[in-house]
Write a protein that holds these residues in place. Structure first.
Motif, PDB file in Angstrom:
ATOM      1  N   ASN A  80       0.835  -1.207   0.000  1.00  0.00           N
ATOM      2  CA  ASN A  80       0.000   0.000   0.000  1.00  0.00           C
ATOM      3  C   ASN A  80       0.867   1.254   0.000  1.00  0.00           C
ATOM      4  O   ASN A  80       0.585   2.229  -0.695  1.00  0.00           O
ATOM      5  CB  ASN A  80      -0.926  -0.017   1.213  1.00  0.00           C
ATOM      6  N   SER A  84       0.620   3.951  -3.059  1.00  0.00           N
ATOM      7  CA  SER A  84       0.194   5.331  -2.798  1.00  0.00           C
ATOM      8  C   SER A  84       1.343   6.316  -2.995  1.00  0.00           C
ATOM      9  O   SER A  84       1.143   7.444  -3.446  1.00  0.00           O
ATOM     10  CB  SER A  84      -0.387   5.455  -1.384  1.00  0.00           C
ATOM     11  N   GLY A 106      -2.989  10.643  -2.976  1.00  0.00           N
ATOM     12  CA  GLY A 106      -2.224   9.456  -2.592  1.00  0.00           C
ATOM     13  C   GLY A 106      -2.732   8.832  -1.308  1.00  0.00           C
ATOM     14  O   GLY A 106      -2.860   7.607  -1.200  1.00  0.00           O
ATOM     15  N   VAL A 107      -3.039   9.670  -0.323  1.00  0.00           N
ATOM     16  CA  VAL A 107      -3.578   9.166   0.945  1.00  0.00           C
ATOM     17  C   VAL A 107      -4.956   8.545   0.730  1.00  0.00           C
ATOM     18  O   VAL A 107      -5.289   7.506   1.321  1.00  0.00           O
ATOM     19  CB  VAL A 107      -3.646  10.293   1.995  1.00  0.00           C
ATOM     20  N   ALA A 110      -4.557   5.108  -0.599  1.00  0.00           N
ATOM     21  CA  ALA A 110      -4.176   4.200   0.484  1.00  0.00           C
ATOM     22  C   ALA A 110      -5.393   3.838   1.333  1.00  0.00           C
ATOM     23  O   ALA A 110      -5.542   2.685   1.757  1.00  0.00           O
ATOM     24  CB  ALA A 110      -3.097   4.843   1.348  1.00  0.00           C
ATOM     25  N   CYS A 111      -6.265   4.811   1.582  1.00  0.00           N
ATOM     26  CA  CYS A 111      -7.484   4.536   2.360  1.00  0.00           C
ATOM     27  C   CYS A 111      -8.417   3.597   1.610  1.00  0.00           C
ATOM     28  O   CYS A 111      -9.094   2.754   2.217  1.00  0.00           O
ATOM     29  CB  CYS A 111      -8.203   5.848   2.675  1.00  0.00           C
ATOM     30  N   CYS A 229      -0.796   4.209   6.074  1.00  0.00           N
ATOM     31  CA  CYS A 229       0.046   3.840   4.936  1.00  0.00           C
ATOM     32  C   CYS A 229       0.274   5.044   4.031  1.00  0.00           C
ATOM     33  O   CYS A 229       1.378   5.258   3.512  1.00  0.00           O
ATOM     34  CB  CYS A 229      -0.597   2.712   4.133  1.00  0.00           C
ATOM     35  N   GLY A 230      -0.775   5.842   3.817  1.00  0.00           N
ATOM     36  CA  GLY A 230      -0.647   7.023   2.984  1.00  0.00           C
ATOM     37  C   GLY A 230       0.311   8.036   3.573  1.00  0.00           C
ATOM     38  O   GLY A 230       1.131   8.632   2.854  1.00  0.00           O
TER      39      GLY A 230
END
Length: 323
Positions: A80, A84, A106-107, A110-111, A229-230
């Motif tokens: 992830n 991202s 990008g975040v 990841a979500c 992760c983002g």
């Protein structure tokens, strides 16, 4: 049933309070040993390097903490981060979008990965191990596909400044870690939402009968992991000034190690973010110390694996004693 759920929550907190001192002492002793073994360890520049090096692992470990408190696991966090991070890089470098827009998108990607994990686990009742293992491969494959396996590098100064240093200190990185730590600690300790994680991890059936929306909480945990992760992707991509499909390979193991070493039970229901922070520091200090002592990478992996096994064995023995 509410009374039983609250009892499980109080038990988990009591255990965390009683064990956090032991984890902290282990960290202090380890630091003292390394300071004796190598004079470079306690130098301010090296200590700042340790802080910067653990920033990604600790960020991922925060999201992993919420999942493991439920008794779940997320093996897709490394993939992830790579996916991202590449999305951010492509938007900034190739599509020339503003830095803040690229970070937000990008975040969000990841979500979405985290949401899909939660969806498969809650809607189709897939085991978390299987669902996130599949997503690990999917996300990594997408990371290779969108760039053809090629790196994207050299980003705007506003982006690389995120991990830049002011007076030799990575202030922004430290601030991000501090904010995430404070928010996660507050949520788990003082909100009904956070307390639900302890209740579900302690006794899922009891939590469900007490009125807690178990599936919604579980799904939200994977979205939280995706969000972390983002943020980790932003930090890593900024620090490296490049994004490649192989970024963050194996970081899921480091995140799980930080959580388990920090005292959060793999069975769920016990632990704290404070313990996770110490666990991340222990992982970071060990890696840094072995690098300073020129320990080969193969031996470093062996040591890390042994530490994870020891932490899990201690958790199992502790639970048997309590039962």
């Amino acid at each position: 049933m509410k009374k039983n759920a609250n009892g499980l929550l109080q038990l988990g907190r009591f255990h965390t309070t009683s064990s956090i001192f032991g984890i902290l002492m282990a960290f202090i002793i380890m630091s003292l040993v390394l300071s004796i073994a190598t004079s470079s360890f306690l130098r301010p520049a090296n200590l700042l390097n340790v802080v910067q090096q653990i920033s990604i692992n600790f960020t991922l470990a925060i999201g992993m903490s919420f999942i493991i408190l439920l008794g779940g696991i997320d093996l897709s966090v490394g993939s992830n981060v790579a996916l991202s991070g590449l999305v951010m890089a492509i938007l900034m470098k190739q599509m020339m979008l503003p830095v803040w827009v690229s970070i937000v998108v990008g975040v969000l990607v990841a979500c979405i990965v985290g949401f899909l994990n939660g969806f498969f686990i809650t809607f189709f009742s897939l085991p978390p191990f299987i669902a996130t293992l599949g997503m690990m491969s999917i996300a990594r494959g997408l990371a290779y596909t969108i760039t053809g396996g090629q790196p994207v590098y050299t980003f705007p100064p506003a982006f690389t400044a995120i991990t830049g240093r002011i007076l030799g200190i990575p202030l922004v990185t430290i601030l991000i870690m501090l904010v995430l730590f404070l928010i996660a600690s507050y949520v788990l300790r003082y909100t009904p939402y956070g307390r639900s994680f302890y209740a579900i991890g302690g006794n899922r059936s009891c939590a469900n009968l007490s009125g807690i929306s178990v599936k919604k909480i579980e799904a939200s945990a994977y979205v939280l992991s995706g969000f972390c992760c983002g943020i980790a992707a932003m930090i890593l991509t900024s620090r490296l000034d490049s994004a490649v499909p192989t970024n963050a390979e194996g970081s899921e193991l480091d995140a799980i190690a930080a959580v388990v070493i920090g005292g959060i039970s793999m069975s769920g229901g016990e632990g704290s973010i404070s313990g996770t922070l110490i666990g991340a520091l222990i992982i970071g200090v060990i890696a840094n110390g072995m690098n300073l002592l020129y320990v080969p990478q193969g031996a470093q992996r062996v040591v890390k694996g042994l530490i994870i096994l020891l932490a899990v064995i201690i958790d199992v023995l502790r639970r048997r004693k309590k039962d």
